[in-house]
Motif scaffolding. Sequence first.
Motif, short mmCIF file in Angstrom:
data_model
loop_
_atom_site.label_atom_id
_atom_site.label_comp_id
_atom_site.label_asym_id
_atom_site.label_seq_id
_atom_site.Cartn_x
_atom_site.Cartn_y
_atom_site.Cartn_z
N GLN A 7 0.87 -1.17 0.00
CA GLN A 7 0.00 0.00 0.00
C GLN A 7 0.91 1.22 0.00
OE1 GLN A 7 -0.31 2.40 2.54
NE2 GLN A 7 0.71 1.39 4.21
N LEU A 9 0.33 4.49 1.20
CA LEU A 9 -0.14 5.61 1.99
C LEU A 9 1.00 6.59 2.26
CD1 LEU A 9 -2.46 6.97 3.51
CD2 LEU A 9 -1.76 5.70 5.54
N ILE A 45 -3.93 -0.68 7.78
CA ILE A 45 -4.69 0.53 8.06
C ILE A 45 -6.18 0.17 8.07
CG2 ILE A 45 -4.68 1.21 5.60
CD1 ILE A 45 -4.75 4.14 6.58
N PHE A 50 -8.29 5.19 7.53
CA PHE A 50 -8.21 5.64 6.14
C PHE A 50 -9.21 6.76 5.89
CE2 PHE A 50 -8.90 5.39 1.56
CZ PHE A 50 -7.62 5.23 1.08
N SER A 54 -8.37 10.72 5.01
CA SER A 54 -8.88 11.37 3.79
C SER A 54 -9.62 12.66 4.14
CB SER A 54 -9.78 10.43 2.99
OG SER A 54 -11.05 10.26 3.61
N ALA A 65 -7.81 6.14 -2.53
CA ALA A 65 -7.84 4.68 -2.49
C ALA A 65 -7.19 4.07 -3.73
CB ALA A 65 -9.27 4.18 -2.33
N VAL A 68 -3.37 4.59 -3.17
CA VAL A 68 -2.81 3.83 -2.04
C VAL A 68 -2.86 2.33 -2.29
CG1 VAL A 68 -3.15 3.28 0.42
CG2 VAL A 68 -3.26 5.66 -0.35
N ALA A 129 -8.89 -1.04 5.56
CA ALA A 129 -9.21 -0.19 4.42
C ALA A 129 -9.15 -0.98 3.12
CB ALA A 129 -8.26 1.01 4.38
N TYR A 133 -12.07 -1.39 0.23
CA TYR A 133 -11.73 -1.06 -1.16
C TYR A 133 -12.02 -2.23 -2.10
CZ TYR A 133 -8.71 0.11 -5.15
OH TYR A 133 -8.21 0.35 -6.39
#
Length: 161
Positions: A7, A9, A45, A50, A54, A65, A68, A129, A133
């Motif tokens: 990811q 992030l 996360i 998340f 945001s 999303a 990440v 997260a 997603y």
Amino acid sequence: MKKKTQQYLGAYLNSHSKRNVEISKTTGIIPSRLSKLRDPNKDTITADEFYLISLALDVDIEEMAAYVFSDYELRPQKGDNIRGKGKLTKFGILLAEGLMTQKDIAAITKIREYRLSTLSNDETTVPLAKEVYLVALTIGKKVSDAFHFVSGHLTLKSKDG
């Protein structure tokens, strides 16, 4: 050798001007946790974290999303077009959403069926997260709608307190 799923992030946060301390003040996520979440090899996360990040960055959650979780992919399904890439009508997509089992979602998202069951039935289990997603993509929902549904009860702290 298969590429490890990561990811991004940390890279996303680096592209914005807010530091961990600033994000921490508005989200309530402690700076040391934010530092851990920046590691591309950590994908733990939570959906709530998340969502709050945001909000703190004031960014489009769909865009965040997609960036990440760009390494995450759904498994292709033989002879099936669950995501609606051309063959299913809107009504067909609606039917697929209503008829999709946890087993089907597990097969596509690579989330274990037991985990999906636990997430569905145990309020103390916190969704990650990446799970929100992947499930949103699988059932044809907007990612932002999925995050708002799961974590929309959360708000940022006021800047005064």
